[in-house]
Motif scaffolding. Structure first.
Motif, PDB file in Angstrom:
ATOM      1  N   ALA A  91      36.830 -32.232  37.769  1.00 13.65           N
ATOM      2  CA  ALA A  91      36.434 -32.535  39.148  1.00 13.65           C
ATOM      3  C   ALA A  91      35.443 -31.504  39.697  1.00 13.65           C
ATOM      4  N   ARG A  92      35.574 -30.249  39.242  1.00 20.44           N
ATOM      5  CA  ARG A  92      34.670 -29.193  39.704  1.00 20.44           C
ATOM      6  C   ARG A  92      33.593 -28.861  38.680  1.00 20.44           C
ATOM      7  N   ALA A  93      33.690 -29.457  37.485  1.00 15.60           N
ATOM      8  CA  ALA A  93      32.732 -29.190  36.417  1.00 15.60           C
ATOM      9  C   ALA A  93      32.640 -27.701  36.126  1.00 15.60           C
ATOM     10  N   ASP A  94      33.793 -27.030  36.067  1.00 14.75           N
ATOM     11  CA  ASP A  94      33.809 -25.599  35.833  1.00 14.75           C
ATOM     12  C   ASP A  94      35.165 -25.220  35.241  1.00 14.75           C
ATOM     13  N   PHE A  95      35.271 -23.971  34.816  1.00 14.25           N
ATOM     14  CA  PHE A  95      36.507 -23.471  34.223  1.00 14.25           C
ATOM     15  C   PHE A  95      37.334 -22.713  35.255  1.00 14.25           C
ATOM     16  N   HIS A 132      24.407  -7.840  34.206  1.00 17.51           N
ATOM     17  CA  HIS A 132      23.486  -8.963  34.004  1.00 17.51           C
ATOM     18  C   HIS A 132      23.560  -9.470  32.564  1.00 17.51           C
ATOM     19  N   SER A 133      23.666  -8.556  31.603  1.00 19.21           N
ATOM     20  CA  SER A 133      23.776  -8.985  30.206  1.00 19.21           C
ATOM     21  C   SER A 133      25.066  -9.766  29.969  1.00 19.21           C
ATOM     22  N   ARG A 134      26.142  -9.389  30.632  1.00 20.92           N
ATOM     23  CA  ARG A 134      27.408 -10.123  30.500  1.00 20.92           C
ATOM     24  C   ARG A 134      27.314 -11.491  31.149  1.00 20.92           C
ATOM     25  N   LEU A 135      26.573 -11.594  32.244  1.00 18.09           N
ATOM     26  CA  LEU A 135      26.344 -12.907  32.856  1.00 18.09           C
ATOM     27  C   LEU A 135      25.527 -13.805  31.930  1.00 18.09           C
ATOM     28  N   GLU A 137      25.522 -13.723  28.666  1.00 24.70           N
ATOM     29  CA  GLU A 137      26.426 -14.173  27.611  1.00 24.70           C
ATOM     30  C   GLU A 137      27.338 -15.286  28.103  1.00 24.70           C
ATOM     31  N   ARG A 138      27.777 -15.203  29.333  1.00 25.42           N
ATOM     32  CA  ARG A 138      28.608 -16.257  29.923  1.00 25.42           C
ATOM     33  C   ARG A 138      27.843 -17.575  29.994  1.00 25.42           C
ATOM     34  N   GLN A 139      26.586 -17.505  30.431  1.00 29.66           N
ATOM     35  CA  GLN A 139      25.776 -18.715  30.513  1.00 29.66           C
ATOM     36  C   GLN A 139      25.441 -19.262  29.128  1.00 29.66           C
ATOM     37  N   ARG A 140      25.254 -18.361  28.160  1.00 30.93           N
ATOM     38  CA  ARG A 140      24.951 -18.813  26.802  1.00 30.93           C
ATOM     39  C   ARG A 140      26.118 -19.594  26.218  1.00 30.93           C
ATOM     40  N   ARG A 141      27.313 -19.130  26.436  1.00 32.37           N
ATOM     41  CA  ARG A 141      28.487 -19.842  25.934  1.00 32.37           C
ATOM     42  C   ARG A 141      28.640 -21.198  26.615  1.00 32.37           C
ATOM     43  N   LYS A 142      28.370 -21.261  27.893  1.00 32.07           N
ATOM     44  CA  LYS A 142      28.424 -22.558  28.585  1.00 32.07           C
ATOM     45  C   LYS A 142      27.364 -23.507  28.035  1.00 32.07           C
ATOM     46  N   ARG A 143      26.196 -22.963  27.714  1.00 31.24           N
ATOM     47  CA  ARG A 143      25.129 -23.803  27.181  1.00 31.24           C
ATOM     48  C   ARG A 143      25.524 -24.389  25.834  1.00 31.24           C
ATOM     49  N   VAL A 144      26.148 -23.582  24.966  1.00 28.77           N
ATOM     50  CA  VAL A 144      26.598 -24.078  23.658  1.00 28.77           C
ATOM     51  C   VAL A 144      27.632 -25.186  23.840  1.00 28.77           C
ATOM     52  N   ILE A 145      28.564 -24.970  24.755  1.00 28.43           N
ATOM     53  CA  ILE A 145      29.601 -25.984  25.008  1.00 28.43           C
ATOM     54  C   ILE A 145      28.980 -27.253  25.559  1.00 28.43           C
ATOM     55  N   ARG A 146      28.005 -27.106  26.450  1.00 23.30           N
ATOM     56  CA  ARG A 146      27.366 -28.270  27.057  1.00 23.30           C
ATOM     57  C   ARG A 146      26.547 -29.054  26.038  1.00 23.30           C
ATOM     58  N   GLU A 147      25.750 -28.358  25.214  1.00 19.54           N
ATOM     59  CA  GLU A 147      24.873 -29.051  24.277  1.00 19.54           C
ATOM     60  C   GLU A 147      25.652 -29.785  23.187  1.00 19.54           C
TER      61      GLU A 147
END
Length: 365
Positions: A91-95, A132-135, A137-147
């Motif tokens: 419903a929120r499209a998030d974890f 910023h580098s940790r952010l 990495e967080r976005q990169r993991r979401k991108r892998v899950i999304r793709e």
């Protein structure tokens, strides 16, 4: 418009009620007109398709992730499926929890003030850069899950099972490279190897035909049919060696016969054969190539197979028992167990076999 309203009111397929509401048309007229202009009309279908494509193009750049999983499941909280989805909330499209969920804690006490020294200011800038580098990495993991559509784990696993065992093993090995390859390139890589495995199997089959002297596909069909019948005959011959381990156990033998009848009837779930001792018996011993086998007759070979006794040891035990019987004129089971230091059940079977064959004699009562 009147027809569409009637179908909406009465429901699709209820043409008699639609005709009653239309009043001027029959049941067949309403059905034929609706099917012609709204179901089988290619222009109407293409218009709907273009509208759907335009809607998808419009929502491509939205902030909702996981586009590869168009309709993720919506399980109840704390269910098994919810745990498989790693706390994803559709419903929120998030974890519920982000990767490196407490990364912001390192910034809570940082405050840039004018009287900071250069070293302290540089240290605070370094902490922000690390954050910023940790952010990223967080976005990169979401991108892998999304793709790759990994949020719908069950659907992902079903797609994996369509491959053969060889391709599934490759899939498991190459899973670690998903983060490097894109979803399309990774799927193409797996599909190409699946095609390679299929071609290798086909080449191996053709080589088998050629080795057997077959040069036409018509002959190959006959060869496959004969090969299948040979394998069935071989299985039937192996059944005899399998039943040898239960030949001295009537209950287990009956279970084996019932199990074979169930297999012949086409039942796949059959109970295993359990001997009266409460455990499954070991398979018969293969005497091929063992020294001393040529000195045994057929009955002695069968005994060694069932008892799982090598021919050399059996001949030694037989000679010891026969010599002792000749010395004393008879031989008791207790005396045989004292001479042969092996399992008492095996000793009993050897003693009964020699007694029945006339090699030894039992004391008279």
């Amino acid at each position: 418009m009147a027809l569409l309203e009637a179908v909406m009111d009465c429901g699709f397929g209820n043409w008699q009620e639609v005709a009653n509401q239309m009043r001027t048309k029959t049941k067949d007229d309403c059905e034929n007109h609706y099917m012609k202009h709204f179901i089988n009309n290619p222009l109407f279908a293409s218009t709907l398709l273009s509208m759907k494509q335009a809607e998808e193009d419009k929502n491509v750049d939205t902030a909702i992730p996981f586009q590869a999983s168009e309709d993720p499941p919506r399980p109840t909280f704390d269910s098994l499926l919810s745990r498989d989805m790693a706390g994803y909330m559709p419903a929120r499209a998030d974890f519920i929890e982000e990767f490196d969920n407490y990364a912001e804690w390192d910034l809570r006490d940082i405050d840039f003030v004018e009287d900071d020294s250069d070293v302290l200011h540089a240290l605070k800038i370094a902490v922000v850069d690390i954050y910023h580098s940790r952010l990223k990495e967080r976005q990169r993991r979401k991108r892998v899950i999304r793709e790759h559509g990994l949020i719908n784990l069950r659907k992902f696993q079903i797609l994996e099972r369509r491959y053969s065992k060889d391709v599934q093993e490759l899939y498991e090995t190459m899973r670690r490279f998903v983060r490097i390859l894109g979803a399309t390139n990774h799927d193409r890589f797996i599909e190409s190897h699946a095609l390679e495995f299929e071609l290798r199997r086909e080449i191996k089959r053709l080589q088998e035909y050629r080795k057997a002297g077959i040069k036409t596909f018509h002959s190959s069909k006959i060869y496959d049919r004969l090969k299948k019948s040979r394998e069935e005959e071989r299985m039937k011959r192996n059944m005899l060696s399998e039943v040898l381990q239960y030949i001295h156990d009537g209950s287990a033998c009956q279970q084996w016969l019932k199990r074979q009848a169930a297999i012949d009837a086409g039942l796949h779930q059959v109970a295993p054969v359990i001997s009266s001792s409460g455990r499954r018996s070991a398979p018969p011993l293969d005497l091929t190539g063992l020294p001393g086998t040529e000195k045994l007759n057929d009955k002695e070979k069968e005994l060694c197979q069932v008892v799982r006794l090598v021919p050399g040891a059996y001949l030694e035990y037989k000679a010891a028992l026969v010599n002792e019987c000749n010395k004393q004129g008879s031989l008791r089971l207790a005396q045989a167990r004292a001479l042969i230091k092996i399992d008492v059940n095996k000793t009993r079977k050897i003693y009964d076999f020699l007694l029945q064959g006339g090699y030894i004699t039992k004391p008279q009562p």
